[in-house]
Scaffold this motif. Structure first.
Motif, PDB file in Angstrom:
ATOM      1  N   ASP A   1      39.270  48.197  38.318  1.00  0.00           N
ATOM      2  CA  ASP A   1      38.078  48.947  38.579  1.00  0.00           C
ATOM      3  C   ASP A   1      38.495  50.599  38.682  1.00  0.00           C
ATOM      4  O   ASP A   1      37.837  51.555  38.271  1.00  0.00           O
ATOM      5  CB  ASP A   1      37.241  48.423  39.737  1.00  0.00           C
ATOM      6  N   LEU A   2      39.345  50.799  39.632  1.00  0.00           N
ATOM      7  CA  LEU A   2      39.728  52.106  40.085  1.00  0.00           C
ATOM      8  C   LEU A   2      40.271  52.774  38.724  1.00  0.00           C
ATOM      9  O   LEU A   2      40.009  54.042  38.652  1.00  0.00           O
ATOM     10  CB  LEU A   2      40.640  52.081  41.089  1.00  0.00           C
ATOM     11  N   LEU A   3      41.345  52.301  38.213  1.00  0.00           N
ATOM     12  CA  LEU A   3      41.835  52.676  36.732  1.00  0.00           C
ATOM     13  C   LEU A   3      40.575  53.028  35.746  1.00  0.00           C
ATOM     14  O   LEU A   3      40.608  54.346  35.399  1.00  0.00           O
ATOM     15  CB  LEU A   3      42.632  51.860  36.256  1.00  0.00           C
ATOM     16  N   ALA A   4      39.515  52.221  35.734  1.00  0.00           N
ATOM     17  CA  ALA A   4      38.543  52.696  34.619  1.00  0.00           C
ATOM     18  C   ALA A   4      37.890  53.956  35.283  1.00  0.00           C
ATOM     19  O   ALA A   4      37.309  54.649  34.512  1.00  0.00           O
ATOM     20  CB  ALA A   4      37.787  51.342  34.943  1.00  0.00           C
TER      21      ALA A   4
ATOM     22  N   ALA B   1      42.075  46.463  46.877  1.00  0.00           N
ATOM     23  CA  ALA B   1      42.489  45.115  47.711  1.00  0.00           C
ATOM     24  C   ALA B   1      42.694  43.958  46.733  1.00  0.00           C
ATOM     25  O   ALA B   1      43.656  43.159  47.171  1.00  0.00           O
ATOM     26  CB  ALA B   1      41.534  44.433  48.626  1.00  0.00           C
ATOM     27  N   THR B   2      42.284  44.120  45.534  1.00  0.00           N
ATOM     28  CA  THR B   2      42.773  42.974  44.583  1.00  0.00           C
ATOM     29  C   THR B   2      43.244  43.534  43.371  1.00  0.00           C
ATOM     30  O   THR B   2      42.953  44.866  43.099  1.00  0.00           O
ATOM     31  CB  THR B   2      41.569  42.194  44.307  1.00  0.00           C
ATOM     32  N   ASN B   3      43.726  42.880  42.407  1.00  0.00           N
ATOM     33  CA  ASN B   3      44.043  43.315  41.088  1.00  0.00           C
ATOM     34  C   ASN B   3      42.799  43.775  40.088  1.00  0.00           C
ATOM     35  O   ASN B   3      42.657  44.763  39.577  1.00  0.00           O
ATOM     36  CB  ASN B   3      44.498  42.244  40.178  1.00  0.00           C
ATOM     37  N   ARG B   4      41.572  43.165  40.469  1.00  0.00           N
ATOM     38  CA  ARG B   4      40.342  43.698  40.079  1.00  0.00           C
ATOM     39  C   ARG B   4      39.934  44.914  40.374  1.00  0.00           C
ATOM     40  O   ARG B   4      39.560  45.689  39.789  1.00  0.00           O
ATOM     41  CB  ARG B   4      39.231  42.606  40.233  1.00  0.00           C
TER      42      ARG B   4
END
Length: 56
Positions: A25-28, A18-21
């Motif tokens: 987090d998903l990429l991590a 929903a946000t860049n954060r």
């Protein structure tokens, strides 16, 4: 013999984007899964190489 834990599929991360954060987090989480998958593959290769050496 290769343990099932080294060959069973890994689950997808349950993150939301929903946000860049959230995206970071998903990429991590995916990066962590990639590292685990590579470690599992290395363990399978080691197990199989030991099994092959025992047969000779």
């Amino acid at each position: 013999m290769v343990p099932p834990s080294l060959t069973s599929p890994l689950p997808h991360p349950a993150g939301t984007v929903a946000t860049n954060r959230g995206l970071l987090d998903l990429l991590a989480e995916y990066d962590g899964l990639l590292r685990r998958a590579n470690a599992d593959r290395a363990a399978v290769v080691e197990i199989l190489s030991h099994d092959a050496g025992a047969e000779e």
